[in-house]
Design an enzyme around this catalytic site. Structure first.
Site, PDB file in Angstrom:
ATOM      1  N   GLU A 281       0.792  -1.230   0.000  1.00  0.00           N
ATOM      2  CA  GLU A 281       0.000   0.000   0.000  1.00  0.00           C
ATOM      3  C   GLU A 281       0.822   1.277   0.000  1.00  0.00           C
ATOM      4  O   GLU A 281       0.479   2.232   0.704  1.00  0.00           O
ATOM      5  CB  GLU A 281      -0.921  -0.023   1.223  1.00  0.00           C
ATOM      6  CG  GLU A 281      -0.214   0.026   2.597  1.00  0.00           C
ATOM      7  CD  GLU A 281       0.171  -1.324   3.186  1.00  0.00           C
ATOM      8  OE1 GLU A 281       0.357  -2.287   2.421  1.00  0.00           O
ATOM      9  OE2 GLU A 281       0.283  -1.408   4.422  1.00  0.00           O
ATOM     10  N   HIS A 305      -8.180  -3.886  -1.158  1.00  0.00           N
ATOM     11  CA  HIS A 305      -7.394  -4.011   0.069  1.00  0.00           C
ATOM     12  C   HIS A 305      -6.333  -2.907   0.160  1.00  0.00           C
ATOM     13  O   HIS A 305      -6.271  -2.177   1.156  1.00  0.00           O
ATOM     14  CB  HIS A 305      -6.734  -5.399   0.108  1.00  0.00           C
ATOM     15  CG  HIS A 305      -5.867  -5.630   1.302  1.00  0.00           C
ATOM     16  ND1 HIS A 305      -6.322  -6.297   2.417  1.00  0.00           N
ATOM     17  CD2 HIS A 305      -4.592  -5.277   1.577  1.00  0.00           C
ATOM     18  CE1 HIS A 305      -5.346  -6.336   3.326  1.00  0.00           C
ATOM     19  NE2 HIS A 305      -4.294  -5.731   2.830  1.00  0.00           N
ATOM     20  N   GLU A 306      -5.523  -2.776  -0.869  1.00  0.00           N
ATOM     21  CA  GLU A 306      -4.440  -1.779  -0.799  1.00  0.00           C
ATOM     22  C   GLU A 306      -5.010  -0.370  -0.754  1.00  0.00           C
ATOM     23  O   GLU A 306      -4.475   0.501  -0.069  1.00  0.00           O
ATOM     24  CB  GLU A 306      -3.469  -1.948  -1.974  1.00  0.00           C
ATOM     25  CG  GLU A 306      -2.850  -3.349  -2.129  1.00  0.00           C
ATOM     26  CD  GLU A 306      -2.286  -3.969  -0.856  1.00  0.00           C
ATOM     27  OE1 GLU A 306      -1.917  -3.221   0.076  1.00  0.00           O
ATOM     28  OE2 GLU A 306      -2.236  -5.213  -0.790  1.00  0.00           O
ATOM     29  N   HIS A 309      -6.059   0.558   2.728  1.00  0.00           N
ATOM     30  CA  HIS A 309      -4.928   0.971   3.574  1.00  0.00           C
ATOM     31  C   HIS A 309      -4.716   2.496   3.548  1.00  0.00           C
ATOM     32  O   HIS A 309      -4.036   3.031   4.423  1.00  0.00           O
ATOM     33  CB  HIS A 309      -3.640   0.299   3.111  1.00  0.00           C
ATOM     34  CG  HIS A 309      -3.381  -1.058   3.704  1.00  0.00           C
ATOM     35  ND1 HIS A 309      -3.382  -1.281   5.067  1.00  0.00           N
ATOM     36  CD2 HIS A 309      -3.083  -2.249   3.115  1.00  0.00           C
ATOM     37  CE1 HIS A 309      -3.083  -2.570   5.289  1.00  0.00           C
ATOM     38  NE2 HIS A 309      -2.912  -3.180   4.119  1.00  0.00           N
ATOM     39  N   GLU A 328      -3.857  -4.460   9.335  1.00  0.00           N
ATOM     40  CA  GLU A 328      -4.363  -5.465   8.394  1.00  0.00           C
ATOM     41  C   GLU A 328      -5.795  -5.937   8.699  1.00  0.00           C
ATOM     42  O   GLU A 328      -6.576  -6.180   7.779  1.00  0.00           O
ATOM     43  CB  GLU A 328      -3.402  -6.656   8.316  1.00  0.00           C
ATOM     44  CG  GLU A 328      -2.007  -6.282   7.795  1.00  0.00           C
ATOM     45  CD  GLU A 328      -1.997  -5.688   6.392  1.00  0.00           C
ATOM     46  OE1 GLU A 328      -2.980  -5.854   5.652  1.00  0.00           O
ATOM     47  OE2 GLU A 328      -0.976  -5.051   6.038  1.00  0.00           O
ATOM     48  N   ASP A 383       8.440 -10.288  11.353  1.00  0.00           N
ATOM     49  CA  ASP A 383       7.934 -11.309  10.422  1.00  0.00           C
ATOM     50  C   ASP A 383       7.296 -12.490  11.136  1.00  0.00           C
ATOM     51  O   ASP A 383       6.462 -13.196  10.561  1.00  0.00           O
ATOM     52  CB  ASP A 383       9.073 -11.839   9.535  1.00  0.00           C
ATOM     53  CG  ASP A 383       9.441 -10.853   8.439  1.00  0.00           C
ATOM     54  OD1 ASP A 383       8.783  -9.795   8.361  1.00  0.00           O
ATOM     55  OD2 ASP A 383      10.390 -11.136   7.675  1.00  0.00           O
ATOM     56  N   TYR A 391      -4.795 -10.519   9.919  1.00  0.00           N
ATOM     57  CA  TYR A 391      -5.691 -10.122   8.834  1.00  0.00           C
ATOM     58  C   TYR A 391      -7.134 -10.547   9.129  1.00  0.00           C
ATOM     59  O   TYR A 391      -8.041  -9.740   9.230  1.00  0.00           O
ATOM     60  CB  TYR A 391      -5.253 -10.774   7.512  1.00  0.00           C
ATOM     61  CG  TYR A 391      -4.017 -10.191   6.882  1.00  0.00           C
ATOM     62  CD1 TYR A 391      -2.755 -10.452   7.403  1.00  0.00           C
ATOM     63  CD2 TYR A 391      -4.103  -9.384   5.750  1.00  0.00           C
ATOM     64  CE1 TYR A 391      -1.612  -9.922   6.805  1.00  0.00           C
ATOM     65  CE2 TYR A 391      -2.969  -8.853   5.148  1.00  0.00           C
ATOM     66  CZ  TYR A 391      -1.728  -9.125   5.685  1.00  0.00           C
ATOM     67  OH  TYR A 391      -0.604  -8.598   5.097  1.00  0.00           O
TER      68      TYR A 391
HETATM   69  N1  BES Z   1       0.965  -4.428   3.780  1.00  0.00           N
HETATM   70  C1  BES Z   1       0.717  -5.720   3.260  1.00  0.00           C
HETATM   71  C2  BES Z   1       1.958  -6.443   2.816  1.00  0.00           C
HETATM   72  C3  BES Z   1       3.014  -6.630   3.908  1.00  0.00           C
HETATM   73  C4  BES Z   1       2.667  -6.941   5.202  1.00  0.00           C
HETATM   74  C5  BES Z   1       4.346  -6.519   3.584  1.00  0.00           C
HETATM   75  C6  BES Z   1       3.660  -7.107   6.168  1.00  0.00           C
HETATM   76  C7  BES Z   1       5.334  -6.682   4.544  1.00  0.00           C
HETATM   77  C8  BES Z   1       4.987  -6.980   5.845  1.00  0.00           C
HETATM   78  C9  BES Z   1      -0.273  -5.669   2.100  1.00  0.00           C
HETATM   79  O1  BES Z   1      -1.284  -4.728   2.266  1.00  0.00           O
HETATM   80  C10 BES Z   1      -0.973  -6.999   2.039  1.00  0.00           C
HETATM   81  O2  BES Z   1      -1.610  -7.352   2.978  1.00  0.00           O
HETATM   82  N2  BES Z   1      -0.839  -7.712   0.912  1.00  0.00           N
HETATM   83  C11 BES Z   1      -1.466  -8.996   0.701  1.00  0.00           C
HETATM   84  C12 BES Z   1      -2.675  -8.863  -0.170  1.00  0.00           C
HETATM   85  C13 BES Z   1      -3.976  -8.683   0.511  1.00  0.00           C
HETATM   86  C14 BES Z   1      -5.100  -8.729  -0.500  1.00  0.00           C
HETATM   87  C15 BES Z   1      -4.255  -9.628   1.655  1.00  0.00           C
HETATM   88  C16 BES Z   1      -0.495  -9.873  -0.044  1.00  0.00           C
HETATM   89  O3  BES Z   1       0.579  -9.399  -0.422  1.00  0.00           O
HETATM   90  O4  BES Z   1      -0.793 -11.030  -0.266  1.00  0.00           O
HETATM   91 ZN    ZN Z   2      -2.606  -5.272   3.826  1.00  0.00          ZN
END
Ligand code: BES
Ligand code: ZN
Length: 609
Positions: A281, A305-306, A309, A328, A383, A391
């Site tokens: 995002e 989703h993005e 954010h 999330e 992580d 989520y």
């Molecule tokens: N912000 C996240 C990606 C992220 C989270 C990167 C934690 C690094 C650390 C992004 O908004 C996200 O959640 N992406 C998901 C897609 C979403 C539709 C659930 C993905 O990348 O799968």
């Molecule tokens: Zn996200």
């Protein structure tokens, strides 16, 4: 008392006097001491050196000094610091502390009395995990190299020395030079190209450092609406525009729900397939994987989703990675409300039901401490808190609240949450306080907030959305399990979501022969939908369906999205022969993956370097 202990004590005293919570400034994943000296603006002047795979140049940091005698403490990881100068251009002493695993080390700079800025000349090294430098062969065009950054959660410190905590918001500006023929984009307003050929950018709204982002490659743009459009390599930009043509409708739906979009433009950038996430995002410029270009808009909930954010995450930001669910969980809830408005209730219901099923599988695999929304990440890398739990459990918590009070009360409540905390970083305790005062005061509500935030597993009365279409798919799957033939399947009108539900429902009871039967009829091994293909390939590995072997290998070569790589490598690693094959493939393609994906897959296959 040491000086650090004294200032921590003074901070606590100040916080209890003002009633603000001290934990927003105590981020265990940053070395910075923003309560003493805080960075408020970042001014980048960079050159992208593709030949050396390094970013070089300087950053000027503008400061707020709460404690006049204190040095400036930054986060830095794998950076080569060349020289630090003060506001008057003379040198400043600096010390790089020992690097902690995955969190880099403190970069401490002595400041002259009263000075409000420093300039750091530096370059990145091969340890810049935020950066991925791609060979031309890894792009769609195949002619030019490509570079992109991924800052979240703690990677911005690998390409910019700064206070890399989501509780330290900054404005930023960038001036970036790149080789002829390449376009530079950043997560900021574009100011054009200056006389020296540098691309210039400015982000006037204070953002957390993990949202500073850059990409560079052969890129072109097509508009979607007045304030929205898509950037991609020339050969895919038209496809991308068609896939995302509902973005303006999503923006309007989001604004109708929770207030104005406050960032000016909303553009999307489609990256090459090695991008390790589905989407990121980055403000005014969402980064997205090309694996959502399915041709039928079936995977555009990622855009919802993005986009969501832009409120939950970018406007109101988790103060520490313990509070990641605030980013999330809110976003998945909001995403689903956008999908409902733009694509209808049934689509939204199907997507939430699929996510809940995935959540239950995750809860079975993960350790109990990882089930907790307000997760304890002290002495752990951010992580370790990453899974579908923040989520989907987070989203179900908000849904439970919505059901308890009704949308007439819940929607204005969320709107107030965003408005009253706009451009601030907030903790779980902040939300809990706000919730109790604004929504739960008076009592009588059936939602156990304590259990949702601190409990393991999923509360027994958690919302359990059921879609009519997916119930019909359950019946089809039951019939298939009995007859083990595709004869009676009526799949002509199935959406991607129905296919995904069907495949998960039969995954464990299929075998190599029934896989062959399914493939003959539905051509799943050559599916153009990456979500469907990924589940299918996982099943192929599980059941030894060898006709898909080449497709597995191709997928693992071309795609670097961690969410797809992880289940496939995990499935391979379950047998001895599979693990050997996984290691063989991985040895060949590891260099094509971003550090984020490498970190995960290294563990899955027991990579020894
Ligand atoms: N912000 C996240 C990606 C992220 C989270 C990167 C934690 C690094 C650390 C992004 O908004 C996200 O959640 N992406 C998901 C897609 C979403 C539709 C659930 C993905 O990348 O799968
Ligand atoms: Zn996200």
């Amino acid at each position: 008392m040491t000086r650090a202990a004294l200032s921590a004590f003074l901070l606590l005293a100040a916080c209890s006097a003002t009633g603000t919570s001290p934990d927003s400034t105590m981020d265990p994943h940053s070395h910075a001491e923003p309560h003493r000296v805080r960075v408020e603006h970042v001014e980048l002047d960079l050159v992208l050196d593709f030949a050396a795979r390094a970013v070089r140049g300087a950053v000027r940091l503008d400061l707020v000094r709460h404690d006049p005698g204190a040095p400036l403490v930054l986060d830095a990881q794998g950076l080569a610091i060349e020289r630090v100068t003060g506001a008057d251009g003379t040198e400043r002493a600096f010390r790089l502390g020992a690097e902690a695993r995955g969190l880099g080390g403190p970069l401490t700079i002595d400041l002259a009395s009263g000075e409000r800025s420093v300039r750091i000349a530096y370059h990145t090294t091969e340890h810049a995990d935020a950066l991925q430098w791609l060979e031309p062969a890894q792009t769609a065009g195949g002619r030019q190299p490509f570079l992109f950054t991924q800052g979240q959660a703690v990677l911005t410190r690998t390409w910019i020395p700064l206070q890399d905590s989501p509780g330290v918001r900054v404005t930023y500006a960038g001036r970036v030079r790149a080789p002829e023929g390449l376009t530079v984009l950043m997560s900021a307003e574009q100011l054009g190209v200056d006389t020296e050929g540098a691309f210039a950018f400015r982000m006037r709204r204070p953002i957390p450092p993990y949202l500073i982002a850059l990409a560079c490659g052969e890129l072109s743009f097509l508009p979607i609406s007045e304030r929205s459009g898509v950037w991609a390599e020339p050969s895919i930009v038209e496809r991308a525009r068609a896939e995302f043509e509902d973005t303006e409708s999503m923006l309007r739906a989001a604004e109708a729900l929770f207030g104005p979009y406050r960032w000016g433009r909303y553009d999307l950038l489609v990256l090459p397939p090695s991008f390790p996430f589905g989407g990121m995002e980055n403000p005014v410029l969402t980064f997205a994987t090309p694996t959502i270009l399915a041709g039928d808009k079936s995977l555009v909930s990622l855009v919802a989703h993005e986009l969501a954010h832009s409120w939950s995450g970018n406007l109101v930001t988790n103060a520490t990675w313990r509070d990641f669910w605030l980013n999330e969980g809110f976003t998945v809830y909001f995403e689903n409300r956008i999908m409902e408005r733009v694509f209808g209730a049934e689509r939204a219901l199907m997507e939430m039901q699929l996510e809940r099923a995935e959540l239950l599988r995750t809860l079975e695999r993960r350790e109990p401490w990882q089930h907790v929304l307000h997760i304890d990440l002290d002495d752990r890398h951010p992580d370790e808190g990453f899974s579908s739990i923040p989520y989907t459990k987070g989203a179900l918590f908000l849904q439970a609240l919505e059901h308890a009070v009704g949308r007439e009360r819940f929607d204005p409540f969320l709107r107030r949450w965003f408005d009253e905390h706009a451009f601030q970083s907030v903790t779980s305790a902040d939300f809990r306080r706000f919730l109790e005062i604004e929504l739960l005061a008076g009592g009588g509500l059936e939602v156990d907030v304590e259990e949702w935030l601190t409990g393991e597993g999923l509360p027994a009365d958690a919302p359990d959305p059921r879609s009519r279409l997916l119930t019909a798919v359950d019946e089809a799957a039951a019939r298939w399990r009995q007859e083990r033939s595709t004869g009676s399947l009526r799949t002509e009108a199935w959406s991607t979501q129905e296919w995904l539900h069907f495949l998960e429902a039969i995954a464990d009871s299929a075998d190599a022969a029934s896989m062959a039967d399914l493939d003959r009829r539905f051509r799943l091994t050559s599916s153009g939908n990456a979500e469907i293909l990924c589940v299918w390939l996982r099943m192929s590995i599980q059941h030894g369906y060898a006709a898909a072997d080449a497709a597995v290998e191709r997928f693992l070569t071309d795609v670097g999205r961690r969410k797809f790589l992880e289940p496939l490598y995990r499935e391979l690693a379950k047998t001895e022969a599979g693990l050997a094959r996984a290691r063989q493939i991985y040895a060949r393609v590891r260099g094509r993956y971003h550090a984020v994906s490498r970190g995960t897959i290294d563990e899955v296959v027991g990579w020894q370097g």
